[in-house]
Design a protein around this motif. Structure first.
Motif, short mmCIF file in Angstrom:
data_model
loop_
_atom_site.label_atom_id
_atom_site.label_comp_id
_atom_site.label_asym_id
_atom_site.label_seq_id
_atom_site.Cartn_x
_atom_site.Cartn_y
_atom_site.Cartn_z
N VAL A 177 -2.07 0.70 -4.53
CA VAL A 177 -3.16 -0.24 -4.30
C VAL A 177 -4.18 -0.11 -5.42
O VAL A 177 -4.23 0.90 -6.12
N VAL A 216 1.73 4.26 -1.35
CA VAL A 216 1.42 2.82 -1.33
C VAL A 216 0.53 2.54 -2.53
O VAL A 216 -0.59 3.05 -2.62
N PRO A 221 -1.24 0.11 6.94
CA PRO A 221 -1.63 0.42 5.56
C PRO A 221 -0.54 0.09 4.55
O PRO A 221 -0.83 -0.35 3.43
N GLU A 222 0.72 0.27 4.93
CA GLU A 222 1.83 0.03 4.01
C GLU A 222 1.93 -1.44 3.59
O GLU A 222 2.49 -1.77 2.54
N HIS A 239 0.52 -2.86 -0.08
CA HIS A 239 1.12 -2.52 -1.38
C HIS A 239 0.80 -3.62 -2.42
O HIS A 239 1.03 -4.80 -2.19
N TYR A 259 -5.69 8.73 0.12
CA TYR A 259 -5.06 8.30 1.37
C TYR A 259 -3.81 7.47 1.09
O TYR A 259 -2.74 7.71 1.67
N PHE A 260 -3.94 6.49 0.21
CA PHE A 260 -2.79 5.62 -0.07
C PHE A 260 -1.76 6.31 -0.96
O PHE A 260 -0.55 6.08 -0.81
N THR A 309 -10.05 7.11 -0.50
CA THR A 309 -9.13 6.00 -0.27
C THR A 309 -7.94 6.07 -1.21
O THR A 309 -6.79 5.83 -0.80
N ARG A 321 0.70 8.24 0.98
CA ARG A 321 1.66 7.38 1.68
C ARG A 321 2.51 6.58 0.70
O ARG A 321 3.29 5.73 1.11
#
Length: 296
Positions: free
Chosen positions: A138, A136, A111-112, A115, A130-131, A127, A134
């Motif tokens: 997106v 990240v 997933p990382e 970016h 979720y990011f 979603t 972390r």
């Protein structure tokens, strides 16, 4: 008369859900021209509602209860009471999976690696969370359908999509990076339902019988007769939820001077074709296999 307002998921889960209710003891009939199916229970009023919207209507009390997936409860962050977990999907009796997917030739391995990239999904809010968790960055956009095609055509860098077997993903030359979570239907209720006895009792009845219908899926009942001399050997061959039921044949348990017993059990349907020939060789006679609607 008290009437419970119950949401039935419209769309991919509709037919499987109605069949599950049939096995549980309720007959639901759907008309092409109505969003209010008929049900043979005067204490229930059904509404067809998209699973994506179900939790919101239950949360605000428009519906007393309904069936929807864990995914849409999480997506809407809905505050509802989960009554029971119902493991089935549109095509099988197992959970579905929400997965992060990229084209086969994508360099993305985690997933990382996304970016600064664009992701398409129906599950936008989840979603994004979720990011964000972390850290990240997106760009998440809502997909109106044909989500796999957007990744295959290079319109987006990745998608978050639901799958049962992964066959559609593979057919579009896509690759699963990771699984985000499993989802399956839940019977949910408005949080105020617990304070109203008749609503709570009706929902508990529905929960009990739906779970009983799922417990009986892919299982059958089996009955047979066997002489006392072969009884222990036959019992040892028969799987059961607890132990087989054994009783002497009426009235004396004897036939032509030999003691006979009736044996009954519930077993997994796929084992029947292997088990019956073995039971016959072990001395069983009069074997009957019958379908099950519920195990409670």
């Amino acid at each position: 008369m008290n009437v419970l307002k119950l949401g039935i998921p419209k769309g991919s889960l509709q037919d499987t859900t109605i069949e599950l209710f049939r096995k549980a003891g309720w007959k639901i009939s759907v008309s092409d021209r109505s969003y209010f199916p008929s049900i043979d229970d005067l204490g229930i009023r059904c509404s067809l509602v998209r699973a994506q919207e179900m939790a919101r209507y239950v949360e605000d009390g428009t519906l007393d209860a309904g069936i929807t997936g864990i995914d849409w409860i999480r997506e809407n962050n809905s505050q509802v009471e989960v009554i029971c977990n119902l493991v089935y999907s549109k095509a099988s009796f197992r959970p579905t999976r929400w997965v992060l997917v990229v084209p086969e030739d994508s360099p993305v391995r985690a997933p990382e690696d996304l970016h600064g990239k664009r992701i398409a999904t129906e599950l936008v809010n989840f979603t994004k969370r979720y990011f964000a968790e972390r850290q990240v960055a997106v760009d998440v956009e809502f997909s109106w359908g044909a989500t796999e095609a957007k990744a295959a055509d290079g319109l987006v860098d990745a998608i978050v999509e639901v799958t049962e077997t992964g066959s559609t993903i593979r057919a579009n030359r896509l690759r699963i990076v990771c699984e985000l979570f499993e989802s399956n239907p839940q019977l949910i209720a408005n949080q105020a339902v617990a304070e109203i006895e008749w609503k709570r009792d009706k929902i508990e009845q529905i929960s009990l019988l739906l779970q009983g219908a799922l417990a009986a899926e892919n299982k059958v009942g089996i009955k047979l007769n066997v002489r006392k001399a072969e009884l222990e050997g036959v019992i040892g061959m028969i799987p059961s939820l607890t132990a087989p039921t054994v009783s002497p044949l009426y009235p004396t348990g004897q036939l032509q001077g030999v003691e006979w017993y009736a044996v009954e059990s519930v077993i997994a349907e796929p084992t029947v074709r292997e088990l019956i020939p073995r039971l016959i060789k072990a001395g069983a006679v009069g074997i009957i296999e019958y379908p099950l609607n519920k195990i409670v």
